[in-house]
Design an enzyme around this catalytic site. Structure first.
Site, PDB file in Angstrom:
ATOM      1  N   HIS A 276      52.389  61.906  62.333  1.00 27.05           N
ATOM      2  CA  HIS A 276      52.593  63.145  62.619  1.00 27.05           C
ATOM      3  C   HIS A 276      54.078  63.102  62.950  1.00 27.05           C
ATOM      4  O   HIS A 276      54.840  63.786  62.392  1.00 27.05           O
ATOM      5  CB  HIS A 276      51.526  63.807  63.659  1.00 27.05           C
ATOM      6  N   ASP A 327      43.778  62.568  57.227  1.00 29.62           N
ATOM      7  CA  ASP A 327      43.671  63.052  58.685  1.00 29.62           C
ATOM      8  C   ASP A 327      42.160  63.433  59.065  1.00 29.62           C
ATOM      9  O   ASP A 327      41.029  62.800  58.869  1.00 29.62           O
ATOM     10  CB  ASP A 327      44.673  63.745  59.578  1.00 29.62           C
TER      11      ASP A 327
HETATM   12 ZN    ZN Z   1      44.904  61.363  63.287  1.00 29.43          ZN
END
Ligand code: ZN
Length: 463
Positions: A276, A327
């Site tokens: 991220h 994810d």
């Molecule tokens: Zn994650």
């Protein structure tokens, strides 16, 4: 069959760009031994009908989360956020068992293979039974993930997650997190236990300190030293700076934002994947990029959870590497992740083809090559595209698909990423030289889908 390890294609995307009349050969281990362009096909050599592109490494996955997609898309409180989603995710994680995880992961990997991913980094934190006790037969959850990869043919980097605290400064873990917890010595024993099983199926073993909020500094240092003793080149992945609250809490604890704290306290470098890294200052972004670490971008999950947009401009200023992951699996499609990444940048910069590069004006081509290179680095596996020494992980686009038919090869890839009519334009997929998807279908598709739906029905009924 002698010619089973060869393929010829009129168009193939090599690391340096599109090539014509390409002959591929690979050995019994599934490694490419020959990638030659401008050659004629030999009489016996099978021919691809569509362009070949490299299989995409998926650098960030929590497989079990595929089991509750669609169940969190309603407003539960006035300001719904990542943190309310996490509560729902914990409820699901609280009751799932290893057989259910295997069924979900098996279906997920079938979907991934059909959608352009040839390998995955599994950020695996669901370790223990619902009471937080280790399974008596050993790490059953990790073995469930490995079996799913083996059955489907999915390339695997297994990243057992170190998780110890619920917040910065050593706040104790709470009940919803008890399935995730290990002290550092137990984590290092787990890595030792899993190494032979990973080696036996060609999987790579690494380590994922969950985040700075879940791993105190002393544990981080000790775990990294222990990992080096097991494998000094093993990949290291960490969630970082995904949420504004996490950044604020880190500053309150240490005086530094998380990426800066990590750069000052850990040996961040090419083995690292910063997952991220959404909220960075400009200096953090360029400094982190210059370490050679890979940014693990998960555009559809980051959109689904309302995380924010990655600072690609400053990351690129530091010549930063990046790859894509699915994810939480709200979307399982490599092309859609690339599309979302580019569209986020178009919307914020009010420009087009932002991710094109000086030597590669076609943005889908440039992004595919960058994400494969970064994904391979983060995976710690030789999956960096169509080049000798790399695994024969590649896919063939369907030249008859309505979005692609009649276009030049590079524009077929552009249409696959930016105009695919929401149906797959992927015809065939090879992983390590073995055919895993034919005519758009994985051999396990029907059985795996049925098992997945059964498991989900059971999980929903229990909630
Ligand atoms: Zn994650």
């Amino acid at each position: 069959m002698k010619h089973a390890n060869r393929l010829w294609a009129a168009d193939a995307l090599l690391p340096e760009g599109w090539a014509r009349n390409v002959s591929l050969a690979w050995d019994a281990q599934g490694r490419l031994t020959e990638v030659r362009s401008d050659t004629a096909a030999e009489p016996e050599q099978p021919r691809a009908t569509g362009p070949l592109i490299p299989g995409m490494p998926n650098l960030h996955s929590h497989a079990f989360q595929r089991g509750f997609c669609g169940l969190t898309e309603y407003r539960g409180q006035t300001a719904d956020s990542f943190w309310s989603w996490r509560e729902l995710m914990y409820r699901c994680a609280g009751r799932i068992d290893p057989a259910q995880v295997e069924a979900i992961a098996t279906w997920l990997y079938v979907e991934m293979l059909e959608a352009g991913y040839a390998s995955v980094c599994e950020f695996h934190y669901l370790h223990h039974d619902p009471q937080g006790e280790p399974y008596p037969q050993g790490p059953e959850m990790a073995h469930a993930i490995l079996r799913a990869a083996e059955r489907t043919g999915m390339g695997m980097t297994l990243l057992p997650v170190l998780y110890q605290t619920s917040g910065f400064g050593g706040a104790p873990a709470h009940a919803g997190q008890r399935r995730f917890l290990h002290d550092t010595a137990a984590m290092l024993r787990l890595l030792d236990t899993l190494k032979p099983a990973c080696d036996a199926q060609g999987a790579r073993l690494g380590l994922a300190p969950h985040s700075l909020r879940a791993v105190p500094p002393a544990s981080l240092t000790e775990a990294l030293d222990g990992l080096d003793a097991i494998d000094p080149t093993a990949p290291i992945h960490i969630h970082i700076a995904e949420q504004v609250k996490e950044v604020e809490d880190c500053i309150a604890w240490s005086g530094l934002p998380p990426v800066r704290w990590l750069l000052e306290h850990a040996p961040v470098g090419p083995r690292w994947c910063l997952v991220h890294a959404t909220h960075m200052t400009a200096d953090e972004a360029t400094d982190a990029a210059r370490t050679g670490a890979v940014a693990g971008l998960c555009p559809t999950t980051e959109a689904n959870l309302g995380d924010g947009l990655f600072d690609m401009a400053h990351w690129r200023e530091g010549a930063g590497r990046w790859g894509i992951g699915s994810d939480s699996h709200s979307t399982v499609n490599a092309a859609e992740e690339l599309q979302w990444l580019e569209y986020g940048l178009r919307l914020t910069t009010r420009q087009r083809n932002v991710m094109a590069e000086a030597g590669q004006p076609h943005v889908a081509t440039a992004m595919t090559l960058a994400a494969v290179a970064g994904g391979a680095q983060a995976s710690g596996r030789p999956v960096a595209g169509l080049a000798p020494g790399q695994q024969a992980d590649f896919l063939e686009l369907e030249p008859g698909h309505v979005a692609l038919a009649g276009l030049p090869a590079r524009d077929m890839l552009s249409a696959h990423v930016f105009g695919s009519h929401r149906t797959s334009a992927i015809r065939n997929v090879w992983v390590g030289g073995r055919s895993r998807v034919r005519e758009g279908r994985h051999a396990l598709r029907d059985a795996a889908a049925a098992a997945f739906v059964d498991v989900r029905r059971t999980l929903v009924a229990a909630s």
